[in-house]
Design a protein around this motif. Structure first.
Motif, PDB file in Angstrom:
ATOM      1  N   GLN A   1      28.952 -15.154 -59.204  1.00 61.52           N
ATOM      2  CA  GLN A   1      27.817 -15.817 -58.566  1.00 61.52           C
ATOM      3  C   GLN A   1      28.172 -17.246 -58.150  1.00 61.52           C
ATOM      4  O   GLN A   1      27.857 -17.688 -57.050  1.00 61.52           O
ATOM      5  N   GLN A   2      28.872 -17.960 -59.040  1.00 59.39           N
ATOM      6  CA  GLN A   2      29.294 -19.325 -58.705  1.00 59.39           C
ATOM      7  C   GLN A   2      30.282 -19.340 -57.539  1.00 59.39           C
ATOM      8  O   GLN A   2      30.228 -20.217 -56.682  1.00 59.39           O
ATOM      9  N   ASN A   3      31.149 -18.337 -57.531  1.00 53.09           N
ATOM     10  CA  ASN A   3      32.109 -18.257 -56.434  1.00 53.09           C
ATOM     11  C   ASN A   3      31.413 -18.019 -55.099  1.00 53.09           C
ATOM     12  O   ASN A   3      31.784 -18.600 -54.066  1.00 53.09           O
ATOM     13  N   GLU A   4      30.368 -17.197 -55.101  1.00 50.54           N
ATOM     14  CA  GLU A   4      29.608 -16.964 -53.876  1.00 50.54           C
ATOM     15  C   GLU A   4      28.944 -18.254 -53.396  1.00 50.54           C
ATOM     16  O   GLU A   4      28.920 -18.551 -52.192  1.00 50.54           O
ATOM     17  N   GLU A   5      28.415 -19.015 -54.347  1.00 42.10           N
ATOM     18  CA  GLU A   5      27.783 -20.284 -53.982  1.00 42.10           C
ATOM     19  C   GLU A   5      28.800 -21.272 -53.429  1.00 42.10           C
ATOM     20  O   GLU A   5      28.528 -22.007 -52.471  1.00 42.10           O
ATOM     21  N   LEU A   6      30.005 -21.288 -54.042  1.00 42.39           N
ATOM     22  CA  LEU A   6      31.056 -22.184 -53.535  1.00 42.39           C
ATOM     23  C   LEU A   6      31.484 -21.796 -52.125  1.00 42.39           C
ATOM     24  O   LEU A   6      31.728 -22.653 -51.267  1.00 42.39           O
ATOM     25  N   ILE A   7      31.586 -20.505 -51.866  1.00 41.26           N
ATOM     26  CA  ILE A   7      31.952 -20.043 -50.532  1.00 41.26           C
ATOM     27  C   ILE A   7      30.897 -20.454 -49.519  1.00 41.26           C
ATOM     28  O   ILE A   7      31.203 -20.915 -48.412  1.00 41.26           O
ATOM     29  N   GLU A   8      29.624 -20.311 -49.902  1.00 34.71           N
ATOM     30  CA  GLU A   8      28.527 -20.699 -49.014  1.00 34.71           C
ATOM     31  C   GLU A   8      28.564 -22.197 -48.729  1.00 34.71           C
ATOM     32  O   GLU A   8      28.390 -22.640 -47.589  1.00 34.71           O
ATOM     33  N   THR A   9      28.818 -23.000 -49.791  1.00 33.52           N
ATOM     34  CA  THR A   9      28.905 -24.448 -49.615  1.00 33.52           C
ATOM     35  C   THR A   9      30.099 -24.825 -48.745  1.00 33.52           C
ATOM     36  O   THR A   9      29.996 -25.693 -47.863  1.00 33.52           O
ATOM     37  N   ARG A  10      31.230 -24.152 -48.964  1.00 32.33           N
ATOM     38  CA  ARG A  10      32.418 -24.445 -48.154  1.00 32.33           C
ATOM     39  C   ARG A  10      32.174 -24.109 -46.687  1.00 32.33           C
ATOM     40  O   ARG A  10      32.567 -24.864 -45.792  1.00 32.33           O
ATOM     41  N   ASN A  11      31.517 -23.000 -46.425  1.00 32.80           N
ATOM     42  CA  ASN A  11      31.213 -22.624 -45.043  1.00 32.80           C
ATOM     43  C   ASN A  11      30.275 -23.639 -44.388  1.00 32.80           C
ATOM     44  O   ASN A  11      30.428 -23.986 -43.211  1.00 32.80           O
ATOM     45  N   TRP A  12      29.304 -24.139 -45.177  1.00 34.39           N
ATOM     46  CA  TRP A  12      28.375 -25.139 -44.644  1.00 34.39           C
ATOM     47  C   TRP A  12      29.108 -26.440 -44.321  1.00 34.39           C
ATOM     48  O   TRP A  12      28.897 -27.049 -43.271  1.00 34.39           O
TER      49      TRP A  12
END
Length: 387
Positions: A58-69
């Motif tokens: 779940q944290q990795n998904e959030e990090l990916i979303e933040t990186r994309n943003w």
């Protein structure tokens, strides 16, 4: 192994342990108390690993979303920099270009790759580089955004007028580490400004012309200022003893009037045939274009007045006379064979009043200058300064 493979492996391990534990628990010939304690602990640990893996996922998904943003934001600001309509440069404090957008490269007629590492002063004409370097050295001393108008030259191209906005970027310690430059080509604007000034000249040229002959006293009206289209006007006042004092000369394109002085007695006399244009003071106040046109003319009078003050402050009469003659040479001199001639005749009395001395002294000193070969006189007694 990435995070997804790790989660799949932990899930498979947990599934096998769960099956094994379930099988061992239901076998009738194995009493539950005989189930090894280590097996139970292993099962509990695998369960914890599975939960941790899910949380990590779940944290990795959030990090990916933040990186994309963040990447989208970075690209947006990069596009704002690259496709800005005006030229944009980033330099170090010495003016060495570190970044440049497309508009800057096009403005300076250099590819962005070749701009990197070049001093910005390279695009300033040679004769103007020293003042520009002085300006550059002062930029880092203040946080105020500076507005400059500089003449730049394209690479193997033409000169153009540039409006430059410069801002200083500082690090956490407060030291300047870079400069940001916004460049705009204002050559067309300058041409339009020149054309506008030419148009505004008609505000004066189209007015009625008042002519006065040499020696005539020009009437003064506190509601009007006079604009000199042609000729020379002597401005003087009188002291308590009745002696005349020269306080200025209104040459072509200058203005004068009684509302421009606080002297109780103020007189204007034509030193040659003159052409004047009258302008009402109320009209100047209500017409910004006219005010803009007349401001440089007022500045000329102010500079001349200060020059007369400096002359009056000289201790020796010889110095006062020398500096007055130099001022007259500059203001009303015209080139002739062998030197520069004053375009009008000033009496020794006029010169004496400007030098705060007597006519006799001026006559003696003028004769001395003539003997020394500094000045001479033509057939009409006009003063000529020899080359």
């Amino acid at each position: 192994m990435n995070i997804e493979q790790f989660i799949q492996s932990t899930e498979a391990l947990h599934s096998r342990l769960a099956d094994l534990y379930q099988t061992a628990s239901v076998l009738p010939w194995i009493p539950p108390e005989l189930l090894p304690q280590a097996f139970k602990e292993l099962y509990s640990t695998s369960k914890m690993v599975q939960l941790a893996a899910e949380e990590l996922y779940q944290q990795n998904e959030e990090l990916i979303e933040t990186r994309n943003w963040l990447e989208a934001e970075r690209q947006r600001y990069q596009d704002l920099f690259e496709f800005a309509p005006d030229g944009y440069l980033v330099t170090n404090t010495a003016g060495i270009i570190q970044e440049a957008n497309r508009a800057a490269a096009q403005l300076l007629n250099v590819s962005r790759q070749l701009l990197i590492g070049k001093p910005i002063v390279n695009f300033v004409p040679l004769e103007e580089r020293q003042p520009f370097r002085c300006e550059l050295s002062q930029l880092c001393q203040t946080d105020r955004v500076r507005e400059l108008v500089v003449r730049l030259q394209q690479n193997y191209g033409e000169f153009f007028d540039a409006a430059i906005t410069v801002a200083v970027v500082r690090n956490q310690q407060g030291s300047a580490n870079s400069l940001r430059w916004l460049l705009r080509n204002i050559s067309e604007r300058q041409k339009q400004k020149t054309a506008l000034i030419d148009d505004k000249s008609s505000l004066i040229q189209d007015r009625p012309v008042h002519k006065h002959t040499k020696g005539e006293t020009i009437p003064l009206n506190p509601l009007v200022v006079w604009y000199v289209r042609q000729g020379l006007v002597k401005l003087n006042t009188f002291c308590e003893t009745g002696e005349e004092i020269l306080i200025g000369l209104a040459t072509q394109d200058m203005i004068f009037g009684s509302n421009m002085t606080s002297l109780p007695i103020y007189q204007a006399t034509a030193l040659s045939d003159v052409e004047l244009v009258s302008i009402y003071v109320s009209e100047i106040a209500g017409n910004p274009m006219l005010s803009h046109l007349l401001l440089p003319k007022i500045n000329q009078r102010l500079q001349q007045t200060e020059s007369f003050l400096v002359i009056a402050g000289k201790r020796r009469v010889e110095e006062r006379l020398y500096h007055l003659l130099q001022l007259l040479k500059q203001q009303i001199g015209e080139s002739v064979a062998g030197g520069t001639r004053l375009s009008v005749r000033l009496t020794h009395e006029d010169i004496a009043s400007a030098c705060c001395t007597t006519r006799v002294t001026i006559t003696r000193l003028m004769g001395k200058l003539q003997q020394e070969g500094v000045i001479s006189f033509d057939s009409k007694k006009y003063v000529i300064f020899k080359d």
